[in-house]
Write a protein that holds these residues in place. Structure first.
Motif, mmCIF file in Angstrom:
data_model
loop_
_atom_site.group_PDB
_atom_site.id
_atom_site.type_symbol
_atom_site.label_atom_id
_atom_site.label_comp_id
_atom_site.label_asym_id
_atom_site.label_seq_id
_atom_site.Cartn_x
_atom_site.Cartn_y
_atom_site.Cartn_z
ATOM 1 N N GLU A 9 0.839 -1.205 0.000
ATOM 2 C CA GLU A 9 0.000 0.000 0.000
ATOM 3 C C GLU A 9 0.872 1.253 0.000
ATOM 4 O O GLU A 9 0.522 2.260 -0.611
ATOM 5 C CB GLU A 9 -0.957 -0.010 1.199
ATOM 6 C CG GLU A 9 -2.011 -1.098 1.116
ATOM 7 C CD GLU A 9 -2.853 -1.035 -0.157
ATOM 8 O OE1 GLU A 9 -3.318 0.061 -0.535
ATOM 9 O OE2 GLU A 9 -3.029 -2.099 -0.796
ATOM 10 N N ALA A 10 2.004 1.186 0.696
ATOM 11 C CA ALA A 10 2.936 2.312 0.707
ATOM 12 C C ALA A 10 3.459 2.571 -0.708
ATOM 13 O O ALA A 10 3.530 3.727 -1.149
ATOM 14 C CB ALA A 10 4.087 2.046 1.669
ATOM 15 N N VAL A 11 3.810 1.512 -1.423
ATOM 16 C CA VAL A 11 4.278 1.659 -2.804
ATOM 17 C C VAL A 11 3.215 2.360 -3.643
ATOM 18 O O VAL A 11 3.498 3.306 -4.380
ATOM 19 C CB VAL A 11 4.655 0.292 -3.421
ATOM 20 C CG1 VAL A 11 4.836 0.400 -4.929
ATOM 21 C CG2 VAL A 11 5.924 -0.254 -2.777
ATOM 22 N N LYS A 12 1.985 1.910 -3.525
ATOM 23 C CA LYS A 12 0.884 2.539 -4.282
ATOM 24 C C LYS A 12 0.742 4.010 -3.945
ATOM 25 O O LYS A 12 0.531 4.849 -4.830
ATOM 26 C CB LYS A 12 -0.429 1.800 -4.011
ATOM 27 C CG LYS A 12 -0.496 0.414 -4.597
ATOM 28 C CD LYS A 12 -1.803 -0.264 -4.216
ATOM 29 C CE LYS A 12 -1.819 -1.721 -4.627
ATOM 30 N NZ LYS A 12 -3.028 -2.412 -4.149
ATOM 31 N N SER A 13 0.849 4.329 -2.666
ATOM 32 C CA SER A 13 0.715 5.716 -2.233
ATOM 33 C C SER A 13 1.839 6.581 -2.801
ATOM 34 O O SER A 13 1.590 7.687 -3.310
ATOM 35 C CB SER A 13 0.701 5.774 -0.708
ATOM 36 O OG SER A 13 0.519 7.097 -0.269
ATOM 37 N N PHE A 14 3.061 6.083 -2.726
ATOM 38 C CA PHE A 14 4.184 6.847 -3.287
ATOM 39 C C PHE A 14 4.036 6.991 -4.798
ATOM 40 O O PHE A 14 4.340 8.046 -5.360
ATOM 41 C CB PHE A 14 5.520 6.192 -2.933
ATOM 42 C CG PHE A 14 5.889 6.330 -1.481
ATOM 43 C CD1 PHE A 14 5.913 7.568 -0.860
ATOM 44 C CD2 PHE A 14 6.225 5.213 -0.738
ATOM 45 C CE1 PHE A 14 6.257 7.700 0.482
ATOM 46 C CE2 PHE A 14 6.569 5.335 0.598
ATOM 47 C CZ PHE A 14 6.585 6.573 1.217
ATOM 48 N N LYS A 16 1.248 7.152 -6.459
ATOM 49 C CA LYS A 16 0.208 8.173 -6.683
ATOM 50 C C LYS A 16 0.814 9.568 -6.557
ATOM 51 O O LYS A 16 0.519 10.453 -7.363
ATOM 52 C CB LYS A 16 -0.946 8.010 -5.694
ATOM 53 C CG LYS A 16 -1.846 6.845 -5.995
ATOM 54 C CD LYS A 16 -2.958 6.732 -4.948
ATOM 55 C CE LYS A 16 -3.777 5.479 -5.169
ATOM 56 N NZ LYS A 16 -4.808 5.308 -4.124
ATOM 57 N N GLY A 17 1.650 9.747 -5.540
ATOM 58 C CA GLY A 17 2.323 11.037 -5.374
ATOM 59 C C GLY A 17 3.208 11.363 -6.556
ATOM 60 O O GLY A 17 3.248 12.506 -7.025
ATOM 61 N N LEU A 18 3.909 10.363 -7.066
ATOM 62 C CA LEU A 18 4.791 10.574 -8.207
ATOM 63 C C LEU A 18 4.022 10.803 -9.501
ATOM 64 O O LEU A 18 4.531 11.445 -10.421
ATOM 65 C CB LEU A 18 5.768 9.404 -8.345
ATOM 66 C CG LEU A 18 6.808 9.330 -7.230
ATOM 67 C CD1 LEU A 18 7.555 8.003 -7.270
ATOM 68 C CD2 LEU A 18 7.768 10.511 -7.299
#
Length: 183
Positions: A9-14, A16-18
């Motif tokens: 989930e952290a990967v997905k969140s980062f 999205k930010g990128l």
């Protein structure tokens, strides 16, 4: 998300930010750290290269890339990591990464020095105290190991491993009662 054990989930969140800002240094660094935490070395290296393309002088990004390359056998990367870790402005990860790399290679004294250096910038790091405790045990210095495992368990009370190792260190000193208590 990474801190609560949800790296995917952290990967997905980062990511999205990128998608919003492809040059967001904090998102890129978060992605590197997340991939490292899951053992995804190739993805971590790709993210580190991307980070360094945006900010070439990012010391932590350089340290992660050097560590990954040194783990893959690149001797020049190990030397680069040593230079990064010994710089007056070296941060936690530069020093910690060097300690881990040297420990993996069996250089207990070098790893100990690097970890002790990491304590200068992060005196409460449970990770550093844990690794110093492991080195103490490996060197037959159970008293030093007890001190470090105790600090690791205090700074990461939710983690069981520092307490298990504290128990073993007490037992190695002949303090079975304290070992049982820690266990």
């Amino acid at each position: 998300l990474l801190q609560v054990g949800q790296p995917q989930e952290a990967v997905k969140s980062f990511q999205k930010g990128l998608a919003i800002d492809p040059d967001d240094v904090e998102c890129l660094l978060g992605l590197v750290r997340t991939y490292l935490s899951t053992g995804a070395a190739a993805d971590a290296e790709t993210a580190a290269l991307r980070l360094l393309k945006v900010k070439p002088d990012h010391a932590e990004g350089q340290a992660h890339l050097a560590m990954l390359r040194a783990q893959a056998g690149n001797a020049e990367a190990l030397e680069a990591l040593k230079v990064l870790a010994s710089a007056p402005t070296a941060g936690y990860f530069e020093r910690f990464n060097l300690g881990g790399l040297l420990l993996d290679r069996g250089d207990l004294e070098g790893a100990k020095a690097a970890y002790e250096s990491a304590l200068q910038v992060a005196p409460g790091s449970a990770h550093v105290h844990f690794e110093l405790g492991r080195i103490g045990m490996a060197q037959g210095q159970a008293s030093a190991a007890v001190t470090h495992f105790q600090k690791a368990s205090e700074n990461a009370p939710q983690e069981a491993m520092p307490l298990l190792m504290l128990s073993r260190a007490h037992a190695a000193q002949g303090a079975l009662g304290l070992g049982i208590q820690a266990g």
